[in-house]
Design a protein around this motif. Structure first.
Motif, PDB file in Angstrom:
ATOM      1  N   VAL A  61       4.158   4.188   9.513  1.00 19.67           N
ATOM      2  CA  VAL A  61       3.692   5.299   8.675  1.00 19.67           C
ATOM      3  C   VAL A  61       4.183   6.626   9.255  1.00 19.67           C
ATOM      4  O   VAL A  61       4.074   6.861  10.457  1.00 19.67           O
ATOM      5  CB  VAL A  61       2.150   5.282   8.581  1.00 19.67           C
ATOM      6  CG1 VAL A  61       1.630   6.537   7.928  1.00 19.67           C
ATOM      7  CG2 VAL A  61       1.698   4.047   7.816  1.00 19.67           C
ATOM      8  N   GLU A  62       4.697   7.476   8.384  1.00 21.58           N
ATOM      9  CA  GLU A  62       5.239   8.755   8.853  1.00 21.58           C
ATOM     10  C   GLU A  62       4.911   9.858   7.851  1.00 21.58           C
ATOM     11  O   GLU A  62       5.695  10.159   6.953  1.00 21.58           O
ATOM     12  CB  GLU A  62       6.750   8.660   9.031  1.00 21.58           C
ATOM     13  CG  GLU A  62       7.374   9.869   9.714  1.00 21.58           C
ATOM     14  CD  GLU A  62       6.963  10.037  11.166  1.00 21.58           C
ATOM     15  OE1 GLU A  62       6.884  11.184  11.636  1.00 21.58           O
ATOM     16  OE2 GLU A  62       6.718   9.017  11.820  1.00 21.58           O
ATOM     17  N   VAL A 105       0.854  -1.187   0.000  1.00 23.50           N
ATOM     18  CA  VAL A 105       0.000   0.000   0.000  1.00 23.50           C
ATOM     19  C   VAL A 105       0.889   1.236   0.000  1.00 23.50           C
ATOM     20  O   VAL A 105       1.947   1.272   0.654  1.00 23.50           O
ATOM     21  CB  VAL A 105      -0.971  -0.001   1.208  1.00 23.50           C
ATOM     22  CG1 VAL A 105      -0.213  -0.014   2.521  1.00 23.50           C
ATOM     23  CG2 VAL A 105      -1.925   1.183   1.131  1.00 23.50           C
ATOM     24  N   VAL A 106       0.490   2.239  -0.788  1.00 23.38           N
ATOM     25  CA  VAL A 106       1.237   3.479  -0.946  1.00 23.38           C
ATOM     26  C   VAL A 106       0.331   4.635  -0.529  1.00 23.38           C
ATOM     27  O   VAL A 106      -0.864   4.618  -0.812  1.00 23.38           O
ATOM     28  CB  VAL A 106       1.688   3.671  -2.411  1.00 23.38           C
ATOM     29  CG1 VAL A 106       2.452   4.972  -2.585  1.00 23.38           C
ATOM     30  CG2 VAL A 106       2.529   2.475  -2.872  1.00 23.38           C
ATOM     31  N   TYR A 107       0.907   5.632   0.138  1.00 22.50           N
ATOM     32  CA  TYR A 107       0.093   6.765   0.572  1.00 22.50           C
ATOM     33  C   TYR A 107       0.818   8.074   0.297  1.00 22.50           C
ATOM     34  O   TYR A 107       2.044   8.119   0.226  1.00 22.50           O
ATOM     35  CB  TYR A 107      -0.251   6.660   2.066  1.00 22.50           C
ATOM     36  CG  TYR A 107       0.926   6.817   2.996  1.00 22.50           C
ATOM     37  CD1 TYR A 107       1.192   8.038   3.639  1.00 22.50           C
ATOM     38  CD2 TYR A 107       1.788   5.758   3.234  1.00 22.50           C
ATOM     39  CE1 TYR A 107       2.272   8.171   4.500  1.00 22.50           C
ATOM     40  CE2 TYR A 107       2.863   5.885   4.089  1.00 22.50           C
ATOM     41  CZ  TYR A 107       3.108   7.093   4.717  1.00 22.50           C
ATOM     42  OH  TYR A 107       4.185   7.230   5.557  1.00 22.50           O
ATOM     43  N   GLY A 108       0.041   9.134   0.139  1.00 24.31           N
ATOM     44  CA  GLY A 108       0.592  10.469  -0.031  1.00 24.31           C
ATOM     45  C   GLY A 108       1.159  10.958   1.285  1.00 24.31           C
ATOM     46  O   GLY A 108       0.424  11.281   2.212  1.00 24.31           O
ATOM     47  N   GLN A 109       2.477  11.041   1.364  1.00 22.61           N
ATOM     48  CA  GLN A 109       3.164  11.335   2.613  1.00 22.61           C
ATOM     49  C   GLN A 109       3.163  12.822   2.964  1.00 22.61           C
ATOM     50  O   GLN A 109       3.400  13.203   4.088  1.00 22.61           O
ATOM     51  CB  GLN A 109       4.604  10.822   2.521  1.00 22.61           C
ATOM     52  CG  GLN A 109       5.369  10.816   3.827  1.00 22.61           C
ATOM     53  CD  GLN A 109       6.707  10.110   3.694  1.00 22.61           C
ATOM     54  OE1 GLN A 109       7.270  10.033   2.599  1.00 22.61           O
ATOM     55  NE2 GLN A 109       7.224   9.591   4.778  1.00 22.61           N
ATOM     56  N   GLY A 110       2.867  13.654   1.975  1.00 18.78           N
ATOM     57  CA  GLY A 110       2.900  15.083   2.188  1.00 18.78           C
ATOM     58  C   GLY A 110       4.041  15.708   1.408  1.00 18.78           C
ATOM     59  O   GLY A 110       4.809  15.000   0.750  1.00 18.78           O
ATOM     60  N   PRO A 111       4.146  17.007   1.487  1.00 25.26           N
ATOM     61  CA  PRO A 111       3.324  17.936   2.282  1.00 25.26           C
ATOM     62  C   PRO A 111       1.925  18.114   1.705  1.00 25.26           C
ATOM     63  O   PRO A 111       1.657  17.766   0.566  1.00 25.26           O
ATOM     64  CB  PRO A 111       4.132  19.237   2.212  1.00 25.26           C
ATOM     65  CG  PRO A 111       4.862  19.158   0.898  1.00 25.26           C
ATOM     66  CD  PRO A 111       5.202  17.700   0.726  1.00 25.26           C
ATOM     67  N   GLY A 145       5.553   5.543   1.728  1.00 24.03           N
ATOM     68  CA  GLY A 145       5.113   6.927   1.724  1.00 24.03           C
ATOM     69  C   GLY A 145       5.812   7.670   0.599  1.00 24.03           C
ATOM     70  O   GLY A 145       7.038   7.584   0.455  1.00 24.03           O
ATOM     71  N   VAL A 146       5.052   8.378  -0.223  1.00 22.28           N
ATOM     72  CA  VAL A 146       5.619   9.092  -1.368  1.00 22.28           C
ATOM     73  C   VAL A 146       5.306  10.572  -1.240  1.00 22.28           C
ATOM     74  O   VAL A 146       4.171  10.963  -0.947  1.00 22.28           O
ATOM     75  CB  VAL A 146       5.064   8.539  -2.699  1.00 22.28           C
ATOM     76  CG1 VAL A 146       5.626   9.323  -3.879  1.00 22.28           C
ATOM     77  CG2 VAL A 146       5.405   7.053  -2.842  1.00 22.28           C
TER      78      VAL A 146
END
Length: 238
Positions: free
Chosen positions: A219-220, A60-66, A92-93
């Motif tokens: 997750v960060e 699973v991949v997630y939008g890490q920010g900003p 996290g990307v």
């Protein structure tokens, strides 16, 4: 990894993408303040399109920010929950790298300038350089700045603007604007466009760069304004 799910809720857009052995399913829609109520149903819909269930996922991949702090908590919470429940790796990307990845076939040496509206008359900023493999790599730290304080390196060549932060181009230094090749029709006198991060490009980034996977639950999210930090066990919809 044959089956990867990506989720981004860092901006007004809710973006979900599924890569399944070369076949893509995607959802990308502007829905301010509706992410928490709708994103889980959207994920279910995207999986159903390819007759998959959550347990079929490899990562699973997630939008890490900003991005929006509340939005980042939503996508990070989902990624953390799925990675723990399914015991799968999580990636996290950066949302700025995701924008840079949306520029395809840029020549080697091109500098891509992803810029995101950070609200409060500021922007998130991180120049990327297209390397010998055709992959845009960050060449500086991610920052949050007033538009008039942005700097351009005189050695940069063929700069391409991308992201809704370029709506502030009238406030940016002439030295920055002079280096930019608009990705839209030059006759419109616009710099960049209003594109927000697309989840599919987060998967493409992972596939292209092969980053080290985070362990399940590790997750960060990154919210660079005022050094706001992640609080574990986020509540979806908070």
């Amino acid at each position: 990894m044959d089956r990867i799910l990506a989720v981004d809720t860092s901006a007004d857009t809710c973006s979900v993408s599924l890569f399944n052995q070369g076949v893509w399913s995607q959802f990308h829609e502007v829905m301010p303040r509706q992410h928490a109520n709708r994103v889980l149903g959207i994920i279910e819909q995207v999986l159903k399109e390819q007759s998959l269930v959550l347990s079929d996922l490899d990562a699973v991949v997630y939008g890490q920010g900003p991005g929006s702090f509340t939005g980042l908590r939503i996508s990070a919470g989902i990624a953390q929950g799925y990675s723990l429940a399914l015991d799968i790796p999580v990636f996290g990307v950066s949302t700025l790298s995701t924008l840079a990845m949306s520029i395809v076939d840029a020549p080697i040496g091109t500098v891509i300038l992803p810029c995101i509206d950070a609200r409060m008359n500021q922007v998130y900023w991180s120049p990327h350089l297209v390397d010998s493999q055709g992959i845009p790599r960050p060449i500086g730290a991610e920052t949050v700045q007033d538009p008039h304080t942005l700097l351009a390196d005189p050695d940069w060549q063929s700069c391409i603007a991308i992201g809704n932060g370029w709506a502030y181009h009238a406030e940016m230094p002439e030295a920055v604007l002079a280096m930019v090749l608009p990705v839209t029709d030059p006759s419109t006198a616009r710099f960049g466009d209003t594109e927000q991060p697309i989840a599919a490009n987060m998967i493409r980034w992972v596939q292209a760069t092969h980053p080290v996977a985070q362990k399940p639950g590790a997750v960060e999210p990154i919210y660079i304004r005022d050094n706001v930090t992640w609080e574990q066990k986020p509540k979806i919809g908070s």
